[in-house]
Design a protein around this motif. Structure first.
Motif, PDB file in Angstrom:
ATOM      1  N   SER A 226       0.767  -1.235  -0.039  1.00  0.00           N
ATOM      2  CA  SER A 226      -0.042  -0.017   0.069  1.00  0.00           C
ATOM      3  C   SER A 226       0.737   1.305  -0.083  1.00  0.00           C
ATOM      4  O   SER A 226       0.462   2.463   0.012  1.00  0.00           O
ATOM      5  CB  SER A 226      -0.851  -0.015   1.093  1.00  0.00           C
ATOM      6  OG  SER A 226      -0.282   0.023   2.372  1.00  0.00           O
TER       7      SER A 226
ATOM      8  N   GLN B 263      -4.002   5.720  -4.142  1.00  0.00           N
ATOM      9  CA  GLN B 263      -4.744   4.778  -4.211  1.00  0.00           C
ATOM     10  C   GLN B 263      -6.180   4.887  -3.792  1.00  0.00           C
ATOM     11  O   GLN B 263      -6.576   5.816  -3.047  1.00  0.00           O
ATOM     12  CB  GLN B 263      -3.982   3.491  -3.733  1.00  0.00           C
ATOM     13  CG  GLN B 263      -4.255   3.571  -2.229  1.00  0.00           C
ATOM     14  CD  GLN B 263      -2.933   2.576  -1.656  1.00  0.00           C
ATOM     15  OE1 GLN B 263      -2.245   1.977  -2.287  1.00  0.00           O
ATOM     16  NE2 GLN B 263      -3.244   2.318  -0.242  1.00  0.00           N
ATOM     17  N   ARG B 264      -7.081   4.029  -4.224  1.00  0.00           N
ATOM     18  CA  ARG B 264      -8.560   4.205  -3.876  1.00  0.00           C
ATOM     19  C   ARG B 264      -9.002   2.628  -3.333  1.00  0.00           C
ATOM     20  O   ARG B 264      -8.349   1.783  -3.917  1.00  0.00           O
ATOM     21  CB  ARG B 264      -9.386   4.801  -4.802  1.00  0.00           C
ATOM     22  CG  ARG B 264      -9.296   3.959  -6.025  1.00  0.00           C
ATOM     23  CD  ARG B 264      -9.946   4.935  -7.146  1.00  0.00           C
ATOM     24  NE  ARG B 264     -10.254   3.917  -8.635  1.00  0.00           N
ATOM     25  CZ  ARG B 264      -8.992   3.918  -9.448  1.00  0.00           C
ATOM     26  NH1 ARG B 264      -7.852   4.537  -9.179  1.00  0.00           N
ATOM     27  NH2 ARG B 264      -9.259   3.043 -10.462  1.00  0.00           N
TER      28      ARG B 264
ATOM     29  N   LEU C 168      -7.822  -2.561  -3.507  1.00  0.00           N
ATOM     30  CA  LEU C 168      -7.005  -1.374  -3.597  1.00  0.00           C
ATOM     31  C   LEU C 168      -6.384  -1.296  -4.917  1.00  0.00           C
ATOM     32  O   LEU C 168      -6.051  -2.191  -5.456  1.00  0.00           O
ATOM     33  CB  LEU C 168      -5.925  -1.467  -2.512  1.00  0.00           C
ATOM     34  CG  LEU C 168      -6.520  -1.619  -1.185  1.00  0.00           C
ATOM     35  CD1 LEU C 168      -5.294  -1.513  -0.179  1.00  0.00           C
ATOM     36  CD2 LEU C 168      -7.346  -0.166  -0.683  1.00  0.00           C
TER      37      LEU C 168
ATOM     38  N   ARG D  68      -4.633   1.466  -7.824  1.00  0.00           N
ATOM     39  CA  ARG D  68      -3.638   2.410  -8.091  1.00  0.00           C
ATOM     40  C   ARG D  68      -3.504   2.554  -9.631  1.00  0.00           C
ATOM     41  O   ARG D  68      -3.057   1.838 -10.178  1.00  0.00           O
ATOM     42  CB  ARG D  68      -2.262   2.183  -7.260  1.00  0.00           C
ATOM     43  CG  ARG D  68      -1.044   3.286  -7.423  1.00  0.00           C
ATOM     44  CD  ARG D  68       0.143   2.851  -6.708  1.00  0.00           C
ATOM     45  NE  ARG D  68      -0.029   2.240  -5.513  1.00  0.00           N
ATOM     46  CZ  ARG D  68       1.016   1.259  -5.294  1.00  0.00           C
ATOM     47  NH1 ARG D  68       2.235   1.220  -5.915  1.00  0.00           N
ATOM     48  NH2 ARG D  68       1.008   0.929  -3.865  1.00  0.00           N
TER      49      ARG D  68
ATOM     50  N   THR E 155      -3.816  -3.523  -8.915  1.00  0.00           N
ATOM     51  CA  THR E 155      -4.831  -3.970  -7.884  1.00  0.00           C
ATOM     52  C   THR E 155      -4.313  -5.078  -7.114  1.00  0.00           C
ATOM     53  O   THR E 155      -3.502  -5.794  -7.621  1.00  0.00           O
ATOM     54  CB  THR E 155      -6.137  -4.440  -8.749  1.00  0.00           C
ATOM     55  OG1 THR E 155      -5.862  -5.715  -9.378  1.00  0.00           O
ATOM     56  CG2 THR E 155      -6.576  -3.385  -9.671  1.00  0.00           C
TER      57      THR E 155
ATOM     58  N   ARG F 251      -0.339  -8.543  -6.299  1.00  0.00           N
ATOM     59  CA  ARG F 251      -0.548  -7.622  -7.170  1.00  0.00           C
ATOM     60  C   ARG F 251      -0.867  -7.841  -8.743  1.00  0.00           C
ATOM     61  O   ARG F 251      -0.214  -8.766  -9.075  1.00  0.00           O
ATOM     62  CB  ARG F 251       0.650  -6.386  -7.120  1.00  0.00           C
ATOM     63  CG  ARG F 251       0.483  -5.532  -6.005  1.00  0.00           C
ATOM     64  CD  ARG F 251       1.275  -4.453  -5.987  1.00  0.00           C
ATOM     65  NE  ARG F 251       2.939  -4.912  -6.391  1.00  0.00           N
ATOM     66  CZ  ARG F 251       4.013  -4.125  -6.075  1.00  0.00           C
ATOM     67  NH1 ARG F 251       3.827  -2.997  -5.745  1.00  0.00           N
ATOM     68  NH2 ARG F 251       5.154  -4.409  -6.377  1.00  0.00           N
TER      69      ARG F 251
END
Length: 100
Positions: free
Chosen positions: A19, A25-26, A36, A38, A67, A79
């Motif tokens: 993270s 990021q959202r 998550l 980005r 993600t 990821r």
């Protein structure tokens, strides 16, 4: 001022947490769970990846998204790099068949 001779990170520490980083990021919630996400701008895309949505390559220099599961505190291997359109359409189509 003298330069620093000791490492920034202690031995064994991961300098790239999932993270972390400078990019914003959202958190996204969908039928397949919480993620998550980005955005990676084209100028920062320095490696080739294979999109799990369409099984095509994401070439160097192409903007895309990264993600990983929001509730998973796993490793960097969790990821996934997706084309932006493939990530947005993942709920409307099934997984791609692996190219040979």
């Amino acid at each position: 001022m003298p330069r620093r001779n000791r490492p920034k990170y202690a031995i064994g520490d991961d300098p790239r947490p999932l993270s972390g980083g400078l990019a914003a990021q959202r958190r996204e919630t969908a039928h397949d769970g919480d993620w998550l996400v980005r955005n990676v701008p084209g100028a920062h895309a320095t490696k080739m990846y294979r999109c799990p949505g369409c099984d095509h390559e994401i070439p160097v220099g192409m903007a895309h998204v990264v993600t990983w599961p929001a509730d998973d505190y796993g490793s960097v291997e969790d990821r996934r790099h997706w084309h932006q359109a493939c990530w947005a359409a993942r709920g409307r189509r099934g997984p791609a068949s692996r190219r040979r």
